[in-house]
Scaffold this active site. Structure first.
Site, PDB file in Angstrom:
ATOM      1  N   THR A  38       0.824  -1.211   0.000  1.00 15.23           N
ATOM      2  CA  THR A  38       0.000   0.000   0.000  1.00 15.23           C
ATOM      3  C   THR A  38       0.859   1.262   0.000  1.00 15.23           C
ATOM      4  O   THR A  38       0.369   2.348  -0.285  1.00 15.23           O
ATOM      5  CB  THR A  38      -0.900   0.058   1.260  1.00 15.23           C
ATOM      6  OG1 THR A  38      -0.054  -0.008   2.403  1.00 15.23           O
ATOM      7  CG2 THR A  38      -1.886  -1.086   1.280  1.00 15.23           C
ATOM      8  N   CYS A  46      -2.546   0.870  15.023  1.00 17.43           N
ATOM      9  CA  CYS A  46      -3.507   1.277  13.981  1.00 17.43           C
ATOM     10  C   CYS A  46      -4.624   0.253  13.832  1.00 17.43           C
ATOM     11  O   CYS A  46      -4.389  -0.953  13.823  1.00 17.43           O
ATOM     12  CB  CYS A  46      -2.811   1.462  12.638  1.00 17.43           C
ATOM     13  SG  CYS A  46      -3.966   2.063  11.380  1.00 17.43           S
ATOM     14  N   ARG A  49      -6.886  -2.884   8.828  1.00 25.66           N
ATOM     15  CA  ARG A  49      -6.793  -4.348   8.740  1.00 25.66           C
ATOM     16  C   ARG A  49      -5.328  -4.759   8.701  1.00 25.66           C
ATOM     17  O   ARG A  49      -4.530  -4.137   7.993  1.00 25.66           O
ATOM     18  CB  ARG A  49      -7.508  -4.822   7.480  1.00 25.66           C
ATOM     19  CG  ARG A  49      -8.370  -6.027   7.752  1.00 25.66           C
ATOM     20  CD  ARG A  49      -9.159  -6.399   6.527  1.00 25.66           C
ATOM     21  NE  ARG A  49      -8.426  -7.371   5.716  1.00 25.66           N
ATOM     22  CZ  ARG A  49      -8.344  -7.299   4.395  1.00 25.66           C
ATOM     23  NH1 ARG A  49      -8.890  -6.305   3.746  1.00 25.66           N
ATOM     24  NH2 ARG A  49      -7.708  -8.221   3.731  1.00 25.66           N
ATOM     25  N   ARG A  71       4.145   6.717   2.884  1.00 23.78           N
ATOM     26  CA  ARG A  71       3.305   7.848   3.244  1.00 23.78           C
ATOM     27  C   ARG A  71       2.581   7.546   4.559  1.00 23.78           C
ATOM     28  O   ARG A  71       2.263   6.388   4.829  1.00 23.78           O
ATOM     29  CB  ARG A  71       2.254   8.098   2.154  1.00 23.78           C
ATOM     30  CG  ARG A  71       2.801   8.712   0.890  1.00 23.78           C
ATOM     31  CD  ARG A  71       1.753   8.752  -0.222  1.00 23.78           C
ATOM     32  NE  ARG A  71       1.499   7.431  -0.796  1.00 23.78           N
ATOM     33  CZ  ARG A  71       0.391   6.717  -0.630  1.00 23.78           C
ATOM     34  NH1 ARG A  71      -0.590   7.204   0.103  1.00 23.78           N
ATOM     35  NH2 ARG A  71       0.261   5.532  -1.175  1.00 23.78           N
ATOM     36  N   CYS A  73      -0.273   6.904   7.206  1.00 19.80           N
ATOM     37  CA  CYS A  73      -1.642   6.381   7.162  1.00 19.80           C
ATOM     38  C   CYS A  73      -2.604   7.491   7.582  1.00 19.80           C
ATOM     39  O   CYS A  73      -2.324   8.245   8.507  1.00 19.80           O
ATOM     40  CB  CYS A  73      -1.735   5.191   8.119  1.00 19.80           C
ATOM     41  SG  CYS A  73      -3.396   4.694   8.562  1.00 19.80           S
ATOM     42  N   CYS A  76      -4.332   6.363  11.414  1.00 21.31           N
ATOM     43  CA  CYS A  76      -3.640   6.482  12.708  1.00 21.31           C
ATOM     44  C   CYS A  76      -2.704   7.686  12.757  1.00 21.31           C
ATOM     45  O   CYS A  76      -2.102   7.957  13.793  1.00 21.31           O
ATOM     46  CB  CYS A  76      -2.897   5.196  13.041  1.00 21.31           C
ATOM     47  SG  CYS A  76      -1.560   4.808  11.902  1.00 21.31           S
TER      48      CYS A  76
HETATM   49 ZN   LIG Z   1      -2.620   3.372  10.223  1.00 17.60          ZN
END
Ligand SMILES: [Zn+2]
Length: 369
Positions: A38, A46, A49, A71, A73, A76
């Site tokens: 990702t 966090c 999933r 990058r 998230c 979180c």
């Molecule tokens: Zn996160």
């Protein structure tokens, strides 16, 4: 495939992976993890999933994760201070506001100030401070009473000056507003019935708790809000109840004891501790006001000369400030060492006892506990 597996195995054997899987909040700040597929990186806690181990890498800092091309998230926000910290900062801001306001702002005003709904703010405030905003405002008012007490010679006058109509109303109010509504606690059988209230004395806020047998806790703090949280922790099995009018007489006696420790203590006490602690505390009660003893001397008096350290431990665990005079115990070289309620308070008490007011009657020499 072979390299993929070994990457997965390496991550699975890394203790940090278990903390990510457990969404361990205590790991936040210690490290971060990124997900190759990702391109983002997260805090260990966090709620997103969980990724597959083979795609995960760990980083010491958010900066390191970004240098590696990941990058932050959006969920979180690993590049910002943790949510808890940001919220605590907001609540702290409101606390300052409440402390400075003569008439406490309404919940709506407070909520708008930090851009939250009143419902959310009320819950958050309670979670962070242990008190509702209203109770906090009342506690802040109690602090103003304490400040006035420092400059005012008469307790009653100080209470008037802080904006309370009468002394008794102050105690009434503080008991009511400092979060001391009747509360039931889960317990496994024996239920202790404890009343408590917070008042102001010359050493700050004082919390007095008592069972039907006598006073079981006298606690000092600068912050009444922090004080009122203590009985719940200390007496998890007790049923805590709002103090009644008779109890306020006890609070007044405790305030007097703190202001005049040299008069000696005559309160009924309900001493709760281990057998050793109780022996130490009884020995402390025999140190005459205006004098001190060392930890080693107390140990010797107990017939356990090796136990100076344990004596110090029992002093630190003393729940009855001033009434059990652990402030009279000093280090071997005579200097006052640590005090559970702050060295400044210990020094103030010792000074009061060394140079008590003129009108003091010497009768208290025959004091008992
Ligand atoms: Zn996160």
């Amino acid at each position: 495939m072979g390299t993929k597996n070994s990457a997965a195995i390496r991550v699975e054997h890394d203790p940090r992976w278990a903390r990510v899987r457990a969404r361990d909040k205590s790991a936040d700040g210690e490290f971060f993890y990124s997900v190759k597929t990702t391109g983002i990186y997260c805090r260990p806690s966090c709620a997103a999933r969980p990724a597959r181990a083979e795609n995960v890498a760990f980083h010491r800092s958010a900066a390191a994760a970004e240098r590696a091309g990941f990058r932050p998230c959006k969920r979180c926000k690993p590049d910002q201070a943790p949510i808890a910290e940001r919220q605590a900062a907001q609540i702290a801001e409101l606390c300052r506001l409440l402390e400075q306001s003569e008439a406490p702002p309404t919940l709506d005003v407070l909520a708008r100030h930090v851009g939250l709904s009143s419902f959310h703010l009320h819950r958050l405030f309670k979670r962070v401070t242990g008190l509702t905003p209203r109770a906090y405002a009342a506690a802040a008012r109690a602090v103003r009473v304490r400040r006035a007490l420092r400059t005012e010679s008469s307790v009653t006058r100080a209470i008037y000056q802080a904006g309370y109509g009468s002394g008794s109303r102050f105690y009434e109010k503080s008991a009511e507003l400092l979060g001391m509504s009747p509360r039931r606690f889960r317990d496994g059988g024996s239920e202790l019935d404890i009343q408590f209230a917070v008042g102001a004395c010359s050493l700050g806020a004082v919390l007095v708790a008592a069972t039907s047998r006598g006073v079981c806790a006298i606690l000092l703090d600068d912050d009444p809000a922090r004080l009122v949280l203590d009985p719940e922790r200390r007496f998890p099995n007790a049923q805590l109840r709002k103090a009644d009018a008779t109890f306020m007489g006890l609070v007044t006696s405790v305030v007097e004891l703190v202001d005049h420790p040299e008069r000696g203590q005559t309160l009924p006490l309900d001493i709760r501790g281990t057998a050793f602690q109780a022996r130490v505390w009884r020995a402390l009660a025999e140190i005459p006001p205006g004098t001190t003893a060392t930890y080693a001397q107390i140990a010797k008096r107990l017939g356990a000369p090796q136990a100076a350290r344990a004596v110090a431990g029992a002093c630190a665990a003393n729940p009855l400030a001033v009434a059990v005079p652990c402030h009279r115990v000093v280090r071997g070289d005579g200097t006052p060492s640590g005090y559970r309620w702050g060295l400044a308070r210990k020094q103030a008490l010792l000074e009061r006892e060394a140079a008590p007011p003129q009108q003091r009657r010497r009768k208290s020499a025959s004091r008992t506990t």
